[in-house]
Design a protein around this motif. Structure first.
Motif, short mmCIF file in Angstrom:
data_model
loop_
_atom_site.label_atom_id
_atom_site.label_comp_id
_atom_site.label_asym_id
_atom_site.label_seq_id
_atom_site.Cartn_x
_atom_site.Cartn_y
_atom_site.Cartn_z
N PHE A 107 11.39 -46.22 -47.25
CA PHE A 107 12.12 -45.06 -47.78
C PHE A 107 13.31 -45.49 -48.63
CE2 PHE A 107 10.16 -43.11 -43.95
CZ PHE A 107 9.35 -42.21 -44.63
N PHE A 108 13.85 -46.67 -48.35
CA PHE A 108 14.97 -47.18 -49.15
C PHE A 108 14.48 -47.98 -50.36
CE2 PHE A 108 16.67 -46.74 -44.86
CZ PHE A 108 17.73 -45.88 -45.12
N SER A 109 13.31 -48.61 -50.22
CA SER A 109 12.81 -49.43 -51.32
C SER A 109 12.12 -48.61 -52.40
CB SER A 109 11.86 -50.50 -50.79
OG SER A 109 10.71 -49.91 -50.24
N ALA A 110 11.48 -47.51 -52.05
CA ALA A 110 10.76 -46.70 -53.04
C ALA A 110 11.66 -46.17 -54.15
CB ALA A 110 10.02 -45.55 -52.35
N PRO A 111 12.86 -45.65 -53.86
CA PRO A 111 13.72 -45.21 -54.97
C PRO A 111 14.17 -46.37 -55.87
CG PRO A 111 14.46 -44.23 -52.92
CD PRO A 111 13.41 -45.23 -52.57
N ILE A 112 14.42 -47.54 -55.28
CA ILE A 112 14.83 -48.68 -56.10
C ILE A 112 13.69 -49.11 -57.02
CG2 ILE A 112 15.58 -51.09 -56.00
CD1 ILE A 112 16.94 -50.42 -53.35
N ILE A 113 12.47 -49.11 -56.50
CA ILE A 113 11.31 -49.45 -57.34
C ILE A 113 11.12 -48.41 -58.44
CG2 ILE A 113 8.80 -49.65 -57.32
CD1 ILE A 113 9.05 -50.93 -54.55
N MET A 114 11.28 -47.14 -58.11
CA MET A 114 11.12 -46.09 -59.13
C MET A 114 12.19 -46.18 -60.20
SD MET A 114 8.55 -44.42 -58.82
CE MET A 114 7.20 -44.45 -57.76
N ILE A 115 13.42 -46.46 -59.82
CA ILE A 115 14.49 -46.62 -60.81
C ILE A 115 14.19 -47.81 -61.72
CG2 ILE A 115 16.92 -47.28 -61.06
CD1 ILE A 115 17.47 -45.55 -58.55
N GLY A 116 13.73 -48.92 -61.14
CA GLY A 116 13.38 -50.09 -61.94
C GLY A 116 12.23 -49.82 -62.89
N LEU A 117 11.20 -49.12 -62.43
CA LEU A 117 10.08 -48.78 -63.30
C LEU A 117 10.49 -47.85 -64.43
CD1 LEU A 117 7.07 -48.31 -60.88
CD2 LEU A 117 7.29 -49.98 -62.69
N TRP A 118 11.27 -46.84 -64.08
CA TRP A 118 11.74 -45.88 -65.08
C TRP A 118 12.58 -46.59 -66.14
CZ3 TRP A 118 10.73 -40.80 -65.90
CH2 TRP A 118 11.54 -40.14 -66.81
N GLY A 119 13.48 -47.44 -65.68
CA GLY A 119 14.33 -48.16 -66.63
C GLY A 119 13.54 -49.11 -67.51
#
Length: 132
Positions: A107-119
């Motif tokens: 739950f903590f890693s999914a937003p970080i991965i999504m932010i990295g992909l989006w960026g």
């Protein structure tokens, strides 16, 4: 592409022979199945390359008189200063630690991965790098 197609077809023949020999000799179903699946994958790749080679222009690798420089071309664009792989690496590390320590860490890693992909996807659509 014709050369690569032939290579994969010959690899498939070799894997098939080895799968039969291994299956008869060892009588072990998991390895035999894996070898037959490897045979199937090699046939699919070889057929795709052969099928595609008939429809595209002859490449330098198919010409016996070609030089190495004949096949040279643009390799692509690589971002020299992107911070996005770092965030993806941190998110991926947290996700894999979630397998070890508990699924709640995802739950903590999914937003970080999504932010990295989006960026990473929209890196050259905004900011100072917009016109590159």
């Amino acid at each position: 592409m014709k050369v690569q197609g032939k290579m994969f077809i010959w690899l498939a023949v070799f894997i098939l022979v080895m799968a039969i020999v291994y299956g008869v000799w060892s009588k072990e179903p998991a390895g035999t199945t894996a070898l037959f699946l490897g045979f199937g994958l090699s046939v699919m790749i070889g057929y795709y390359l052969w099928f595609t080679a008939r429809r595209v222009d002859t490449g330098a690798q198919d010409n016996k008189e070609a030089d190495v420089a004949d096949d040279a071309g643009e390799l692509g664009f690589f971002s020299p200063h992107s911070w996005q792989p770092l965030s993806l690496g941190i998110g991926g590390a947290l996700a894999f630690m979630g397998v070890v320590f508990g699924w709640w860490l995802l739950f903590f890693s999914a937003p970080i991965i999504m932010i990295g992909l989006w960026g990473w996807v929209f890196e050259y659509y905004r900011g100072e790098n917009q016109n590159q």
